[in-house]
Design an enzyme around this catalytic site. Structure first.
Site, PDB file in Angstrom:
ATOM      1  N   HIS A   1       0.835  -1.210   0.000  1.00 52.48           N
ATOM      2  CA  HIS A   1       0.000   0.000   0.000  1.00 52.48           C
ATOM      3  C   HIS A   1       0.870   1.261   0.000  1.00 52.48           C
ATOM      4  O   HIS A   1       0.552   2.250   0.665  1.00 52.48           O
ATOM      5  CB  HIS A   1      -0.948   0.015   1.206  1.00 52.48           C
ATOM      6  CG  HIS A   1      -1.905  -1.129   1.248  1.00 52.48           C
ATOM      7  ND1 HIS A   1      -3.113  -1.136   0.587  1.00 52.48           N
ATOM      8  CD2 HIS A   1      -1.821  -2.336   1.862  1.00 52.48           C
ATOM      9  CE1 HIS A   1      -3.734  -2.278   0.791  1.00 52.48           C
ATOM     10  NE2 HIS A   1      -2.975  -3.030   1.560  1.00 52.48           N
TER      11      HIS A   1
ATOM     12  N   ASN B   1     -10.173  -3.312   2.330  1.00 50.94           N
ATOM     13  CA  ASN B   1      -9.880  -3.194   0.905  1.00 50.94           C
ATOM     14  C   ASN B   1     -11.165  -2.914   0.138  1.00 50.94           C
ATOM     15  O   ASN B   1     -12.245  -2.829   0.724  1.00 50.94           O
ATOM     16  CB  ASN B   1      -9.238  -4.483   0.373  1.00 50.94           C
ATOM     17  CG  ASN B   1      -7.789  -4.648   0.783  1.00 50.94           C
ATOM     18  OD1 ASN B   1      -7.046  -3.677   0.888  1.00 50.94           O
ATOM     19  ND2 ASN B   1      -7.377  -5.878   1.020  1.00 50.94           N
TER      20      ASN B   1
END
Length: 500
Positions: A71, A144
């Site tokens: 990320h 997510n």
């Protein structure tokens, strides 16, 4: 002429602050020149006493911190969560205690596998991490844009991420690494199919769903607990990019998603998501046909319908990206009274790993940074000192128990009890019903066109792999549905003939 707010940021600053400020050193002392170093004569050497240069360069040398191991690239925004429906019968958490109540929040969206300079439009899951600043502490819901994940046992996580990164010798992305891992871990199929479907290329961050993914527990004021999953659905609608458009944007505007979010908020077009929960009782969990704590599977909406809770509104861009987004730190271990953990193994693994990586990336006192601190409740504990510590908690004792009026506990926030039995062992779960839900995804979620596009999306990168990997993956696809395997096989064979 620049048209978007992001293009006019510097002009906006000039209009907001028309009077220039005197330039200073980092210790606040004004300086008379910022365009030349201090030298002995016009052509002479620099002097070590040039503290203006030393101050500038020493800080420059340390501007970057380690990027997130996953990320790494993302966008952030501030906003609020508002309760629209009463769920107090399920949860005592302060954030949900009154319809109409608003709680400030920070959200960070991200891609997963790419570096901080990678394209926003890569085929990749998207991070959807929310920090709720509640009156009883910060609650981080670190999810997510997918309701599922690739693996169900956290011991595989480092190796899985290695396959999504670069080959350690060639420093290239390697499809053999990626598909070979999935070949050996068929529990990934559900998420992999999601990734290679149209949903794998969301149109920016504003037009995608968000999920807590894991199973959590909610506890009400009477101490009764239920299992729960969190869902977020954008009121502005779900939109995806075509493969062609995503590729074009990767070249022409690799920061597409960051730009889109910033400009929408700056123009007052605030993105909104509705929050829903799914609820499962302990009795239902005991009798359910599969492990309800398996993050590679979803809870069917027909059996566990969505229950509306509230809405999330993003209405303010960060003033300083580094301070408010790059230094933000989200951790699944950060829960509040009324929210508890389930036996989901991936959730259990993340409870440790996120805090550990924050210590590496930001230091032991990352929680004292303004963006991370629980400013609506304040921390009271015996943690002191360490790099970058500045909060001594009103010079309170740093030990407990003590006789000096520091610290008391709250019996009403005691965790719920639960039974735990069984032999201590390492239980392999790789063959735990890996094909049923992928089959349902193929048959019931995807239409004819979506199936064809997904197969085409698989054929390109899989066709670059070694033959045994291709064969193994097609075998998995065929177990999901014979037509799935046959289509991908035919497309790869067609590609091979075209290269002869």
């Amino acid at each position: 002429m620049p048209n978007d707010p992001s293009d006019n940021q510097l002009k906006t600053y000039k209009e907001t602050y028309p009077k220039p400020q005197v330039i200073t050193t980092s210790n606040g002392a004004p300086i008379y020149s910022k365009t030349a170093v201090l030298t002995a004569g016009r052509r002479g050497p620099m002097l070590m006493q040039d503290v203006v240069y030393m101050d500038e360069m020493a800080h420059f040398d340390r501007e970057r911190i380690p990027e997130r191991v996953v990320h790494a690239k993302g966008a952030g925004a501030h906003g609020y969560f508002e309760v629209t429906h009463d769920i107090s019968k399920y949860c005592k958490a302060d954030i949900f205690n009154k319809v109409g109540k608003q709680t400030p929040l920070l959200i960070r969206f991200s891609t997963v596998g790419g570096e901080s300079g990678s394209a926003d439009t890569a085929r990749d899951p998207r991070g959807f991490a929310i920090k709720f600043y509640t009156e009883e502490g910060n609650w981080d819901l670190v999810g997510n844009n997918t309701p599922i994940f690739f693996i169900r046992d956290p011991i595989h996580f480092p190796n899985f991420i290695h396959t999504q990164k670069r080959n350690p010798q060639t420093h290239l992305k390697d499809p053999n690494m990626i598909f070979d891992f999935w070949l050996h871990r068929p529990e990934a199929l559900h998420q992999v199919m999601f990734l290679f479907s149209d949903r794998g290329l969301p149109d920016g961050y504003r037009h995608m769903n968000g999920y807590g993914s894991h199973t959590f527990k909610m506890v009400n004021k009477d101490g009764k607990a239920i299992y729960v999953k969190f869902h977020f659905k954008p009121t502005q609608g779900v939109k995806n990019l075509t493969v062609e458009k995503a590729g074009q944007l990767a070249s022409s505007d690799p920061d597409y998603s960051i730009r889109d979010l910033f400009n929408a908020i700056e123009k007052g077009d605030f993105p909104v998501w509705k929050m829903f929960i799914q609820v499962m009782t302990f009795e239902q969990a005991e009798k359910w046909e599969f492990n309800p704590f398996d993050v590679t599977k979803v809870w069917p909406h027909g059996d566990y319908p969505l229950i509306e809770v509230g809405k999330m509104v993003l209405n303010r861009n960060p003033r300083n990206y580094f301070a408010e987004v790059e230094q933000s730190a989200f951790c699944p271990a950060h829960i509040v009274p009324g929210i508890e953990f389930s036996p989901d193994k991936m959730l259990q693994g993340r409870i440790f790993s996120y805090t550990d990586t924050h210590f590496h990336r930001l230091g032991p006192n990352y929680i004292q940074l303004p963006v991370n601190c629980p400013y609506r409740s304040r921390a009271h504990n015996t943690q002191r000192d360490g790099a970058m510590a500045y909060d001594n908690q009103q010079h309170a004792p740093n030990f407990f128990p003590n006789s000096f009026n520091y610290g008391k506990t709250r019996p009403d926030v005691k965790d719920t009890t639960f039974p735990a039995t069984g032999d201590v062992d390492r239980y392999e779960s790789g063959d735990d019903n890996n094909y049923d839900q992928p089959r349902q995804f193929w048959e019931k979620v995807l239409d004819t066109g979506a199936r064809e596009r997904m197969c085409q999306n698989f054929a390109g990168p899989l066709g670059e792999c070694h033959d045994f990997i291709i064969k193994g993956m097609i075998d998995h696809f065929s177990k999901v549905h014979p037509d799935f395997g046959a289509r991908v096989k035919a497309l790869i064979q067609k590609q091979a003939r075209s290269h002869i």
